[in-house]
Design an enzyme around this catalytic site. Structure first.
Site, PDB file in Angstrom:
ATOM      1  N   SER A   1      -5.933  -2.175  -9.401  1.00 45.40           N
ATOM      2  CA  SER A   1      -6.946  -2.911 -10.161  1.00 45.40           C
ATOM      3  C   SER A   1      -6.876  -4.412  -9.924  1.00 45.40           C
ATOM      4  O   SER A   1      -7.756  -5.144 -10.358  1.00 45.40           O
ATOM      5  CB  SER A   1      -6.787  -2.635 -11.658  1.00 45.40           C
ATOM      6  OG  SER A   1      -6.981  -1.268 -11.919  1.00 45.40           O
ATOM      7  N   CYS A   2      -5.838  -4.866  -9.257  1.00 42.14           N
ATOM      8  CA  CYS A   2      -5.595  -6.295  -9.028  1.00 42.14           C
ATOM      9  C   CYS A   2      -6.085  -6.689  -7.633  1.00 42.14           C
ATOM     10  O   CYS A   2      -5.634  -6.126  -6.634  1.00 42.14           O
ATOM     11  CB  CYS A   2      -4.105  -6.583  -9.169  1.00 42.14           C
ATOM     12  SG  CYS A   2      -3.608  -8.244  -8.687  1.00 42.14           S
ATOM     13  N   GLY A   3      -6.973  -7.660  -7.567  1.00 39.76           N
ATOM     14  CA  GLY A   3      -7.498  -8.122  -6.291  1.00 39.76           C
ATOM     15  C   GLY A   3      -6.420  -8.664  -5.374  1.00 39.76           C
ATOM     16  O   GLY A   3      -6.425  -8.387  -4.170  1.00 39.76           O
TER      17      GLY A   3
ATOM     18  N   ARG B   1      -4.549  -5.709  -3.941  1.00 47.86           N
ATOM     19  CA  ARG B   1      -5.347  -5.024  -2.910  1.00 47.86           C
ATOM     20  C   ARG B   1      -5.367  -5.831  -1.617  1.00 47.86           C
ATOM     21  O   ARG B   1      -5.218  -5.286  -0.522  1.00 47.86           O
ATOM     22  CB  ARG B   1      -6.776  -4.785  -3.395  1.00 47.86           C
ATOM     23  CG  ARG B   1      -6.906  -3.724  -4.470  1.00 47.86           C
ATOM     24  CD  ARG B   1      -8.354  -3.341  -4.731  1.00 47.86           C
ATOM     25  NE  ARG B   1      -9.233  -4.470  -4.985  1.00 47.86           N
ATOM     26  CZ  ARG B   1      -9.494  -4.986  -6.176  1.00 47.86           C
ATOM     27  NH1 ARG B   1      -8.917  -4.491  -7.257  1.00 47.86           N
ATOM     28  NH2 ARG B   1     -10.322  -6.002  -6.299  1.00 47.86           N
TER      29      ARG B   1
END
Length: 115
Positions: A10-12, A15
């Site tokens: 969920s964390c940019g 990712r």
């Protein structure tokens, strides 16, 4: 040694770090630490690789940090580790471990130090 990323999809930043590892030719072991939480011993081992203390890796935003009063200096390292084990969202991310070392890859460019 296997490359490992402690990842939150969920964390940019997490990712993007995973993508950077793959683009650099790594096939990392992905540990979604919110689905497969580390126990206190695992957190201690990871902190040892990082040569860091728990307070250095406590995430504040979007966590129970304030509700638990974790900014209070009364908490010992062992107590903070127990909080991190009970609430894995408190662990800052992404953390990458390679044969060249371990880093909190925030900002993303920190991954370049160990790949």
């Amino acid at each position: 040694m296997t490359t490992t990323i402690y990842h939150n999809p969920s964390c940019g930043t997490s990712r993007n770090t995973l993508q950077a590892l793959r683009e650099a030719g790594h096939d990392p072991q992905v540990v979604e630490y919110l689905k497969t939480p580390l126990d206190a011993a695992g957190i201690k081992a990871l902190l040892a690789k990082l040569a860091a203390r728990p307070r250095d890796f406590l995430r504040k935003r979007g966590t129970p940090y304030d509700d638990l009063g974790l900014d209070d200096p009364k908490w010992t390292d062992d107590q903070l580790i127990d909080f991190m084990a009970a609430h894995p969202i408190l662990i800052e991310r992404p953390i990458v471990v390679t044969s060249k070392g371990a880093r909190l890859c925030r900002p993303l460019e920190k991954v370049n130090e160990i790949i």
